[in-house]
Design an enzyme around this catalytic site. Structure first.
Site, mmCIF file in Angstrom:
data_model
loop_
_atom_site.group_PDB
_atom_site.id
_atom_site.type_symbol
_atom_site.label_atom_id
_atom_site.label_comp_id
_atom_site.label_asym_id
_atom_site.label_seq_id
_atom_site.Cartn_x
_atom_site.Cartn_y
_atom_site.Cartn_z
ATOM 1 N N CYS A 91 0.810 -1.228 0.000
ATOM 2 C CA CYS A 91 0.000 0.000 0.000
ATOM 3 C C CYS A 91 0.842 1.276 0.000
ATOM 4 C CB CYS A 91 -0.942 0.009 1.197
ATOM 5 S SG CYS A 91 -2.084 -1.373 1.148
ATOM 6 N N HIS B 85 -3.664 6.985 1.348
ATOM 7 C CA HIS B 85 -3.986 5.685 0.772
ATOM 8 C C HIS B 85 -5.417 5.335 1.171
ATOM 9 C CE1 HIS B 85 -4.218 1.541 -0.085
ATOM 10 N NE2 HIS B 85 -4.153 1.160 1.178
ATOM 11 N N ASN C 71 -10.210 -0.597 -2.029
ATOM 12 C CA ASN C 71 -8.773 -0.439 -1.775
ATOM 13 C C ASN C 71 -8.010 -0.988 -2.980
ATOM 14 O OD1 ASN C 71 -6.128 -0.667 -0.902
ATOM 15 N ND2 ASN C 71 -6.649 -1.433 1.132
HETATM 16 N N1 COA Z 1 -19.489 -9.084 5.684
HETATM 17 C C1 COA Z 1 -20.175 -9.307 6.808
HETATM 18 N N2 COA Z 1 -19.598 -9.621 7.983
HETATM 19 C C2 COA Z 1 -18.270 -9.713 8.002
HETATM 20 C C3 COA Z 1 -17.478 -9.486 6.850
HETATM 21 C C4 COA Z 1 -18.154 -9.174 5.646
HETATM 22 N N3 COA Z 1 -17.497 -8.934 4.517
HETATM 23 N N4 COA Z 1 -16.181 -9.641 7.172
HETATM 24 C C5 COA Z 1 -16.140 -9.939 8.486
HETATM 25 N N5 COA Z 1 -17.406 -9.987 8.990
HETATM 26 C C6 COA Z 1 -17.829 -10.271 10.365
HETATM 27 C C7 COA Z 1 -16.774 -10.929 11.192
HETATM 28 O O1 COA Z 1 -16.789 -12.309 10.988
HETATM 29 C C8 COA Z 1 -17.171 -10.527 12.598
HETATM 30 O O2 COA Z 1 -18.190 -11.370 13.013
HETATM 31 P P1 COA Z 1 -18.321 -11.823 14.571
HETATM 32 O O3 COA Z 1 -18.529 -10.553 15.324
HETATM 33 O O4 COA Z 1 -19.502 -12.726 14.547
HETATM 34 O O5 COA Z 1 -17.022 -12.498 14.881
HETATM 35 C C9 COA Z 1 -17.766 -9.141 12.416
HETATM 36 O O6 COA Z 1 -18.089 -9.030 11.018
HETATM 37 C C10 COA Z 1 -16.828 -8.021 12.817
HETATM 38 O O7 COA Z 1 -15.600 -8.244 12.197
HETATM 39 P P2 COA Z 1 -14.335 -7.353 12.498
HETATM 40 O O8 COA Z 1 -13.180 -7.864 11.722
HETATM 41 O O9 COA Z 1 -14.152 -7.193 13.969
HETATM 42 O O10 COA Z 1 -14.825 -5.939 11.911
HETATM 43 P P3 COA Z 1 -14.127 -4.551 11.979
HETATM 44 O O11 COA Z 1 -15.034 -3.566 12.541
HETATM 45 O O12 COA Z 1 -12.732 -4.641 12.552
HETATM 46 O O13 COA Z 1 -13.962 -4.185 10.427
HETATM 47 C C11 COA Z 1 -12.339 -4.178 8.671
HETATM 48 C C12 COA Z 1 -13.204 -5.026 9.587
HETATM 49 C C13 COA Z 1 -11.495 -5.112 7.817
HETATM 50 C C14 COA Z 1 -13.235 -3.364 7.765
HETATM 51 C C15 COA Z 1 -11.455 -3.237 9.505
HETATM 52 O O14 COA Z 1 -10.810 -3.958 10.531
HETATM 53 C C16 COA Z 1 -10.428 -2.525 8.683
HETATM 54 O O15 COA Z 1 -10.736 -1.747 7.811
HETATM 55 N N6 COA Z 1 -9.141 -2.735 8.989
HETATM 56 C C17 COA Z 1 -8.068 -2.123 8.244
HETATM 57 C C18 COA Z 1 -8.015 -2.747 6.888
HETATM 58 C C19 COA Z 1 -7.000 -2.137 6.017
HETATM 59 O O16 COA Z 1 -6.761 -0.981 6.071
HETATM 60 N N7 COA Z 1 -6.415 -2.987 5.168
HETATM 61 C C20 COA Z 1 -5.530 -2.627 4.154
HETATM 62 C C21 COA Z 1 -4.212 -2.226 4.668
HETATM 63 S S1 COA Z 1 -3.712 -0.806 3.996
#
Ligand code: COA
Length: 332
Positions: free
Chosen positions: A114, A259, A289
């Site tokens: 990234c 980013h 992304n």
């Molecule tokens: N649709 C529906 N539910 C989903 C899902 C999807 N696509 N992906 C995960 N879930 C579920 C999980 O299984 C979890 O369920 P549970 O509570 O029953 O265990 C719940 O949603 C919450 O998941 P969680 O991972 O805790 O959500 P979050 O609020 O942390 O959001 C991201 C997830 C990935 C959006 C967030 O963590 C994020 O943006 N992180 C940074 C990512 C990033 O920047 N990546 C690139 C690097 S530059």
């Protein structure tokens, strides 16, 4: 006088095929509401089969060259940032070079995910400041779609990413009126496993097995919460470093181009610096992304929309797998 590097042209290209959150609902247990609320993403672009990273890079490069009023033959060097090269080897920069009709100039792939575009821009900046090259094409391009598992098992990753490319033409400028003022590159490899595509890699013997396909091990892995937490901190640090190095106040920055990882990260950064969202560019709702492509796409859009004007200070900032993070302060 040491020349400065000036961005004289920007361009981007995204594939025509639009994939909405509603399209993903049909393939996995997810919802438009979940994706929108957690990430800000509404839709993304996917390539058609047979289109590779260098193809997207080519279109973005042609647009940037046109915008710069530069012929490909005037380029001295090509730097292409990607985590999704057409082949394991050779690098996609070589493929882009020949697709541009060029024969001899050097072509380098950058693999810092990234933050790839800012690393690539920084490399270009050093070559220009030393006088080694006069005009460099810097590109960020990705094809993620064919590496995403379109099922509930893959949903934590597959809803986030899209395909696209952005490019800039960088030229030596001795006028003393702006250009790239500084770049700042960082990494902390102890977090490598928090966001990684493990296979096929040289550490495993054999590199790929049929079991890897079945188990989902070929998918990228991300510890979303850890990435989110580190991203907000490192984004802010990298912006502060760029400001401090150049003795520039945040209020003199016209636009921050982060980013595009998650709109909530962008909002947290805006809040930390007391900026309205108009001053922190966001287009993640349209493209998801796109890793190394996200900053040059956003920059090209911001320029086309008239949001960046001559004399403006802008900050580019990124965080991602590695972990790596980086920033650049540019006087346009
Ligand atoms: N649709 C529906 N539910 C989903 C899902 C999807 N696509 N992906 C995960 N879930 C579920 C999980 O299984 C979890 O369920 P549970 O509570 O029953 O265990 C719940 O949603 C919450 O998941 P969680 O991972 O805790 O959500 P979050 O609020 O942390 O959001 C991201 C997830 C990935 C959006 C967030 O963590 C994020 O943006 N992180 C940074 C990512 C990033 O920047 N990546 C690139 C690097 S530059």
């Amino acid at each position: 006088m040491t020349p400065r590097s000036r961005i004289i042209g920007t361009g981007f290209y995204v594939p025509e095929k639009v994939v909405t959150n509603f399209d993903l609902e049909k393939l996995m247990d997810t919802s438009d509401q979940w994706i929108r609320e957690r990430t800000g993403i509404v839709e993304r672009r996917f390539v058609e089969p047979g289109v590779g990273t260098s193809d997207l890079a080519l279109e973005a490069s042609k647009n940037a060259l046109k915008n710069a009023g530069t012929a490909a033959e005037e380029l001295d060097f090509i730097i292409l940032a990607t985590l999704s090269p057409d082949y394991c080897f050779p690098g996609s920069a070589c493929l882009l070079q020949t697709k541009l009709g060029l024969k001899k100039i050097g072509a380098l792939d950058v693999r810092t995910q990234c933050t790839g575009f800012i690393y690539a821009l920084s490399i270009a900046d050093q070559y220009i400041k030393t006088g080694m090259y006069n005009k460099i094409l810097v590109v960020g391009a990705e094809v993620h779609s064919n590496a995403l598992e379109m099922s509930t098992r893959g949903r934590d990753i597959s809803v986030l990413f899209g395909d696209g490319a952005g490019a800039v033409v960088v030229e030596a400028d001795e006028s003393g009126n702006g250009g790239i003022l500084s770049t700042h590159l960082h990494a902390d490899g102890k977090y490598a496993r928090e966001l990684m595509g493990e296979h096929p890699g040289s550490i495993r013997h054999p590199r790929v097995t049929p079991e890897m396909l079945d188990s989902g091990e070929l998918n990228a892995y991300m510890n979303g919460r850890a990435v989110f937490k580190h991203a907000v901190v490192r984004f802010c640090e990298a912006i502060e470093e760029a400001l401090k190095t150049n003795n520039v106040d945040i209020q003199s920055v016209r636009l921050i181009i982060p980013h595009q990882a998650n709109v909530r990260i962008t909002e947290a950064v805006a809040q930390r610096f007391g900026l309205t969202l108009e001053r922190v560019y966001s287009n993640i709702h349209k493209y998801g992304n796109t890793t190394a492509a996200s900053i040059p796409i956003a920059l090209a859009e911001a320029v086309a929309e008239g949001k960046v004007k001559q004399g403006d200070n802008i900050v580019l900032v990124a965080f991602g797998s590695g972990f790596t993070w980086a920033s650049a302060l540019i006087k346009w």
